[in-house]
Motif scaffolding. Sequence first.
Motif, PDB file in Angstrom:
ATOM      1  N   VAL A  23      -6.786 -51.328  20.534  1.00 56.63           N
ATOM      2  CA  VAL A  23      -6.965 -51.167  19.225  1.00 56.63           C
ATOM      3  C   VAL A  23      -8.003 -50.022  18.883  1.00 56.63           C
ATOM      4  O   VAL A  23      -7.918 -49.371  18.059  1.00 56.63           O
ATOM      5  CB  VAL A  23      -7.117 -52.436  18.497  1.00 56.63           C
ATOM      6  CG1 VAL A  23      -7.571 -52.127  17.019  1.00 56.63           C
ATOM      7  CG2 VAL A  23      -6.207 -53.400  18.437  1.00 56.63           C
ATOM      8  N   LEU A  24      -9.326 -50.315  19.740  1.00 57.86           N
ATOM      9  CA  LEU A  24     -10.167 -49.317  19.522  1.00 57.86           C
ATOM     10  C   LEU A  24     -10.000 -48.042  19.947  1.00 57.86           C
ATOM     11  O   LEU A  24     -10.335 -46.770  19.061  1.00 57.86           O
ATOM     12  CB  LEU A  24     -11.268 -49.828  20.169  1.00 57.86           C
ATOM     13  CG  LEU A  24     -12.145 -51.083  19.809  1.00 57.86           C
ATOM     14  CD1 LEU A  24     -13.247 -51.722  20.605  1.00 57.86           C
ATOM     15  CD2 LEU A  24     -12.582 -51.181  18.387  1.00 57.86           C
ATOM     16  N   TRP A  26      -6.896 -46.660  19.816  1.00 61.63           N
ATOM     17  CA  TRP A  26      -6.076 -46.058  19.056  1.00 61.63           C
ATOM     18  C   TRP A  26      -6.620 -45.638  17.670  1.00 61.63           C
ATOM     19  O   TRP A  26      -6.394 -44.582  17.080  1.00 61.63           O
ATOM     20  CB  TRP A  26      -5.111 -47.087  18.392  1.00 61.63           C
ATOM     21  CG  TRP A  26      -3.798 -46.433  17.855  1.00 61.63           C
ATOM     22  CD1 TRP A  26      -3.604 -46.000  16.575  1.00 61.63           C
ATOM     23  CD2 TRP A  26      -2.560 -46.244  18.615  1.00 61.63           C
ATOM     24  NE1 TRP A  26      -2.519 -45.516  16.311  1.00 61.63           N
ATOM     25  CE2 TRP A  26      -1.656 -45.690  17.555  1.00 61.63           C
ATOM     26  CE3 TRP A  26      -2.071 -46.584  19.811  1.00 61.63           C
ATOM     27  CZ2 TRP A  26      -0.345 -45.445  17.875  1.00 61.63           C
ATOM     28  CZ3 TRP A  26      -0.719 -46.059  20.029  1.00 61.63           C
ATOM     29  CH2 TRP A  26       0.001 -45.531  19.108  1.00 61.63           C
ATOM     30  N   ALA A  27      -7.856 -46.387  17.099  1.00 60.12           N
ATOM     31  CA  ALA A  27      -8.786 -45.949  16.112  1.00 60.12           C
ATOM     32  C   ALA A  27      -9.449 -44.674  16.373  1.00 60.12           C
ATOM     33  O   ALA A  27      -9.658 -43.986  15.604  1.00 60.12           O
ATOM     34  CB  ALA A  27      -9.503 -47.201  15.729  1.00 60.12           C
ATOM     35  N   TRP A 133       1.670 -51.768  20.407  1.00 60.67           N
ATOM     36  CA  TRP A 133       1.409 -52.746  19.369  1.00 60.67           C
ATOM     37  C   TRP A 133       2.197 -54.060  19.355  1.00 60.67           C
ATOM     38  O   TRP A 133       1.601 -55.030  19.298  1.00 60.67           O
ATOM     39  CB  TRP A 133       1.434 -51.920  17.967  1.00 60.67           C
ATOM     40  CG  TRP A 133       0.491 -50.977  17.714  1.00 60.67           C
ATOM     41  CD1 TRP A 133       0.342 -49.558  18.193  1.00 60.67           C
ATOM     42  CD2 TRP A 133      -1.002 -51.127  17.435  1.00 60.67           C
ATOM     43  NE1 TRP A 133      -0.850 -49.065  17.780  1.00 60.67           N
ATOM     44  CE2 TRP A 133      -1.624 -50.146  17.169  1.00 60.67           C
ATOM     45  CE3 TRP A 133      -1.572 -52.536  17.052  1.00 60.67           C
ATOM     46  CZ2 TRP A 133      -2.987 -49.988  16.980  1.00 60.67           C
ATOM     47  CZ3 TRP A 133      -2.959 -52.590  16.585  1.00 60.67           C
ATOM     48  CH2 TRP A 133      -3.600 -51.196  16.594  1.00 60.67           C
ATOM     49  N   ALA A 161      -6.191 -49.640  12.637  1.00 63.02           N
ATOM     50  CA  ALA A 161      -6.527 -48.762  13.747  1.00 63.02           C
ATOM     51  C   ALA A 161      -6.041 -47.362  13.229  1.00 63.02           C
ATOM     52  O   ALA A 161      -6.363 -46.350  13.970  1.00 63.02           O
ATOM     53  CB  ALA A 161      -5.469 -49.158  15.085  1.00 63.02           C
TER      54      ALA A 161
END
Length: 212
Positions: A23-24, A26-27, A133, A161
Amino acid sequence: MSHATASAPAHPRRTWGFAGALVLAWAAAAAAARVVGVWMAIGPMAVLLAVLTLRAVGGSRTGAPWLRGALAWGVPAGGVMVAGTYLLHGPVTAALPWLREDIAGLYAAFDGPGRAFAAVAMPVVVVCEEIVWRGAVYAALPAGLGHAARVGLVTLLYAAAHAPLGSPGLAMACVGAGACWAALRAVTGQLAPVVVAHLIWDAVVLLWFPLA
């Protein structure tokens, strides 16, 4: 990409940590997209994270059940999502006129490298996106939460994200479309139908008949 790809390993804490890192990462790519462009930032990151996911949780099964699920669920779901998008676009943009400019900007970013490039790259990115995801991140959420809570959480994480890219329209699309894809993942227990639905929606809405 069925249960094998989406099944959690035997160490839940390590699985949650891995999903959080996805998630991080992708963000971070979404934030970088404001500088280097959507395709140059999110595209390579999607491929990298999908490869890491497959190495971490194993490969996928293929065959007739995989294909039947993709066709029986993915095609109708993609068609319903496309129809819903066009039906909602008018009323939503009428209520939020500023959204038209934001959507136009998203299309400009999507078409930046050229329509031919987008047509070739899009299927690769979609498959990788779903592995990450609705595959790893969804599977990392505790099963005890129930399907509805897992769908809601993965959708919120998916939208969050993408938020660093700075587009309210994209965040709204991530909530709406992301919830549909996560729900399809929950109902079928497979990624194949989700990939097919995602490909149909992207091909029609982004490539063939743009909203703006």
